[in-house]
Design an enzyme around this catalytic site. Structure first.
Site, PDB file in Angstrom:
ATOM      1  N   ASP A 343       0.927  -1.190   0.143  1.00 38.36           N
ATOM      2  CA  ASP A 343      -0.105  -0.004   0.113  1.00 38.36           C
ATOM      3  C   ASP A 343       0.940   1.359  -0.168  1.00 38.36           C
ATOM      4  OD1 ASP A 343       0.800  -0.138   2.572  1.00 38.36           O
ATOM      5  OD2 ASP A 343      -0.882  -0.079   3.618  1.00 38.36           O
ATOM      6  N   THR A 345      -0.220   4.720   1.846  1.00 36.75           N
ATOM      7  CA  THR A 345       0.325   5.503   3.045  1.00 36.75           C
ATOM      8  C   THR A 345       0.760   4.568   4.251  1.00 36.75           C
ATOM      9  OG1 THR A 345      -1.768   7.029   2.262  1.00 36.75           O
ATOM     10  CG2 THR A 345      -1.126   7.038   4.639  1.00 36.75           C
ATOM     11  N   ASP A 587      -1.475  -2.371   6.643  1.00 40.26           N
ATOM     12  CA  ASP A 587      -1.730  -1.892   7.929  1.00 40.26           C
ATOM     13  C   ASP A 587      -3.073  -1.753   8.377  1.00 40.26           C
ATOM     14  OD1 ASP A 587      -2.067   0.519   6.591  1.00 40.26           O
ATOM     15  OD2 ASP A 587      -0.755   1.567   7.960  1.00 40.26           O
TER      16      ASP A 587
END
Length: 850
Positions: A343, A345, A587
């Site tokens: 990912d 961010t 996350d």
């Protein structure tokens, strides 16, 4: 109100006080959570005493007892114990020396695994989720194992449901049960609905009362079995076990042939054995000693040990970098990874963001400034994520205080819909506001969507603030929207992101950024990191519906935006279907499905409990730059185990060759167990211990068993035939060898197998040269010192026999070298053919040669 459209920022579930904040009706529920005392201390103590606790073991390493049993009670140790029992009966003590080696190896294995256990347990405690429970009217955090029956638990976005229960209050609560039921769509939960352990919250907040805890919950039993720390389920260990099975089957016929041939085919028929000096002598005793010597050399006693040690040391080394290995084969799996999906961010960019500017588009209808509206939304958010936290900080820095507007409805952020909103009771009446992806909320021809795309192409995160036409918790929400402002957030690329991507490129590992953010924003970050193909970002909504076509597009591209959790999972599945070994990093709760689908799931330590619970690796310091160390460690483990496996199996093959031919010729086996112990120790046993822990950067490839046998079988056959040749030359027609004969055969084997060791140990560094020289020195010391000659029954008094052994070894070395060179050329041509047949995907860097 997590509004951002990105995939990695909704790390919820760890924000204190979230459940006590004002919340939405949750499709018919109360605005605020009900006041309830929960259990008292006395009630908790009563349930603990009655055993009604959530006694599911934490995901951790094996217990001390399991470690000891696992290292002591092995198939190899059982074989060695039987052979030692035979020697204990017939003597002498020198021939039982091989048992001491097993004892030492077992102790080393136990010590190393206990060290790894300490490392894992320490990190597991830090990583363990601590659910929120209501006790005596207060919300507190407890360990998962401390939850008792009838406990009232709170859950927010990103939290995993740890026990079965019944919902008592819900505020837009949506639960993903796909890991349990296979149902892809999140399920809206209302009071009275059941929730199962193993599911996770993707939106909203809620409370539920525990109805089944511990092993009484079916889903908890499944989770316990799925999350146990494991030493198995890997190609490497499966291959080794298969090889050991083959060897076990070969032990019995070869052992029987040796005993039978030496007792009967050689003319020895008496079974009465005289006793001399505390040991049995005679044909039967000699036949048994020869059989034990052969079988001991056939058993690759150090292979399992060194495999366990290599994995354990890998765990310890990664633990120093704050990397928690929740499943041991993950080290091996990452060594084989050729695609990393990550990912944006929190992984490639810093987790924190800054409110850069607000571009007013009008449409506020006099409610107040855009900053005031944003401040009200931030204040009413019970579970702010980094985007909303950045907006709150920006409003505060601008001196804008949040107005005292009551939240009448709340739509929590969902990665699927990519927006969130709140209905606010303002002095002008009830107003409905949404904040999210501009290309989702606004029509494609709206100027706001075009401006948002332009800003996103510069690498900004852009959110659209719009006035909604319906209550945000209505079934048709948000309805017609009126764009009011563009909220521009700055996100800084991590300093270590570019070197990490460069490492993967050098190692032939493709990197693909998959994000819920705008595709242009994803492409901008990829371009800043010099990721090939990032200049052509792909909107995941435009990917083909066909699984095959989609997988082809994903394989070709490198930057993908507007990726929903389900699409992210499908992308990983498609890559795996095309033969790739995929690692997924994430996350957020929206990464859970992809983490579970990937070959290796890597979660961030500060991520949601749900993402951490399904991942095989957890980066406790949230450092994406640790991944190259993990990959390198995996390659070190795999490459070194393959090396030592080749050495041990060479020993097995030459022993089988020697024993079979000797048995068929009806002559005595040339070695006693003490000779086998000496030869095995200096040629493979001691060197392999150092090689198993040495640096190794070879790229892991499938086909471990075939590649290992391709080295071991030819080298073992040549070494075995060389030993037989020397034996027949020095035996001179006799059937029972003298010590000088045994010594000459030992020299042939040692010289030949030390050469194999040199071939396997490439590339050469100083310590490898010192290692081989030291082994030659130990062998020489055993031959020239009186103590060594007595203990190992060696005789170097006949130069002719010694030269014969060295001459035959020289020929064998030349043959093995030719075979090795030819095999390397064939392998190189095969790799070149494979590379030519597999054209490089567009936008990918050229993989480094293995």
């Amino acid at each position: 109100m997590p509004d951002q459209p990105d995939d990695g920022a909704d790390t919820g579930g760890a924000r204190p006080g979230a459940a006590s904040a004002v919340a939405s009706p949750g499709r018919g529920g109360p605005v605020t959570p009900p006041t309830e005392p929960g259990l008292s201390r006395e009630q908790v103590a009563e349930r603990v005493a009655a055993g009604r606790t959530n006694d599911v073991p934490v995901r951790a390493s094996r217990t001390v007892g399991q470690i000891i049993r696992g290292n002591v009670f092995t198939r190899i140790n059982a074989m060695i114990a039987v052979l030692f029992t035979i020697i204990a009966v017939i003597g002498p003590v020198q021939d039982g020396l091989f048992a001491m080696v097993i004892v030492i190896n077992t102790l080393i294995g136990i010590v190393q695994e206990l060290r790894a256990k300490r490392t894992l347990d320490r990190l597991a405690i830090v990583n363990a989720a601590r659910p929120r429970v209501v006790r005596e009217g207060a919300t507190v955090r407890v360990a998962t194992q401390e939850i008792v029956l009838d406990e009232v638990l709170e859950a927010g976005t990103g939290d995993q449901v740890v026990v079965d229960g019944v919902v008592t209050w819900a505020a837009g609560l949506e639960v993903d049960e796909s890991l349990l039921t296979g149902e892809a769509d999140p399920v809206v939960k209302r009071p009275g609905d059941t929730v199962m352990s193993g599911s996770f919250v993707v939106a909203g907040n809620g409370r539920f009362r525990a109805t089944k805890v511990g092993r009484h919950a079916y889903a908890a039993r499944l989770a316990e079995e799925a999350s146990r720390f494991s030493l198995v389920r890997s190609e490497l260990r499966a291959g080794i076990n298969r090889i050991l099975t083959w060897i076990t089957y070969a032990l019995f016929p070869i052992g029987g042939l040796l005993v039978y041939s030496q007792l009967f085919l050689g003319g020895h028929v008496t079974l009465e054995e005289p006793v001399a000096g505390g040991q049995l002598t005679g044909p039967l005793a000699d036949a048994l000693r020869g059989m034990v010597a052969a079988l001991v050399s056939m058993i690759p006693e150090g292979l399992i040990l060194l495999t366990s040690i290599a994995f354990a040391v890998g765990v310890i080394r990664l633990g120093r970098h704050r990397c928690l290995v929740q499943e041991l084969p993950a080290i091996e799996g990452l060594a084989r990874v050729d695609v990393v999906c990550t990912d944006k961010t929190g992984t490639l960019t810093e987790a924190g963001m800054r409110l850069a500017r607000i571009r007013d588009l009008g449409g506020g209808d006099g409610t107040g400034s855009t900053t005031r509206i944003l401040a009200a939304l931030a204040a009413g958010d019970p579970d702010p994520n980094p985007s909303m936290a950045a907006i709150a900080r920006g409003c505060e820095a601008a001196g804008q205080e949040a107005p005292d507007w009551r939240v009448t409805a709340l739509a929590p952020f969902s990665s699927a819909r990519k927006w969130s909103g709140a209905s606010l009771l303002t002095p002008e009446g009830e107003e409905h506001w949404v904040l999210g992806a501009a290309d989702v909320l606004a029509s494609p021809d709206d100027p706001a969507a075009a401006e948002a795309a332009r800003l996103a192409a510069r690498g900004h995160r852009v959110l659209l603030l719009a006035r909604a036409g319906e209550r945000v918790d209505a079934d048709g929400a948000p309805g017609p929207v009126r764009p009011t402002a563009l909220v521009v957030l700055d996100q800084r690329v991590r300093e270590d992101a570019a070197p990490t991507l460069d490492y993967f490129a050098e190692q032939g590992v493709g990197v693909k950024i998959v994000s819920g953010d705008h595709a242009a924003s994803v492409g901008a970050v990829g371009r800043e990191l010099d990721l090939p193909g990032a200049d052509r970002p792909v909107d995941a909504r435009d990917l083909p519906d066909s699984a095959g076509e989609m997988a082809e597009e994903v394989e070709r591209g490198s930057a993908f935006g507007r990726v929903t959790p389900e699409r992210k999972r499908d992308m990983v599945r498609g890559l795996r279907g095309r033969g790739h070994t995929v690692a997924m990093t994430g996350d957020g709760v929206n990464d859970v499905l992809a983490l579970k689908e990937a070959d290796i799931g890597v979660a961030m330590g500060s991520g949601s409990p749900a993402s951490r619970s399904v991942a095989q690796l957890v980066l406790m310091d949230d450092r994406f730059a640790v991944l190259p160390r993990v990959v390198a460690e995996g390659r070190r483990v795999i490459g070194n185990i393959e090396r030592v496996a080749g050495l041990f199996l060479t020993k097995t093959v030459y022993t089988m060759t020697l024993a079979t031919i000797v048995g068929l010729l009806a002559v005595a086996y040339p070695f006693f167990p003490r000779h086998a112990t000496l030869i095995n120790a200096v040629t493979f046993g001691i060197p392999s211990f150092f090689l198993a822990l040495a640096p190794n950067t070879d790229i892991a490839r499938p086909g471990f068993v075939a590649r290992t046998l391709r080295l071991a079988v030819p080298a073992g056959l040549v070494a075995g035939l060389a030993a037989v040749t020397t034996y027949l030359l020095v035996l001179g027609g006799r059937t029972v060898p003298e010590p000088a004969d045994r010594t000459a055969v030992g020299i042939t084997l040692c010289a030949t197998t030390l050469w194999v060791l040199l071939l396997v140990a490439k590339p050469y560094v100083w310590w490898k040269v010192v290692l081989v020289a030291s082994m030659v020195g130990l062998l020489t010391l055993a031959m020239v010192t009186p103590l060594g000659r007595w203990f190992f029954d060696l005789d170097v008094s006949d130069p002719g026999k010694l030269l014969t052994g060295l001459a035959v070894a020289g020929v064998a070395i030349a043959v093995i070298t030719v075979i090795r060179v030819v095999d390397d050329r064939i392998d190189a041509r095969s790799r070149a053919r494979d590379a030519a047949d597999s054209p490089e995907p567009e936008g990918e860097r050229t993989p480094a040669a293995p």
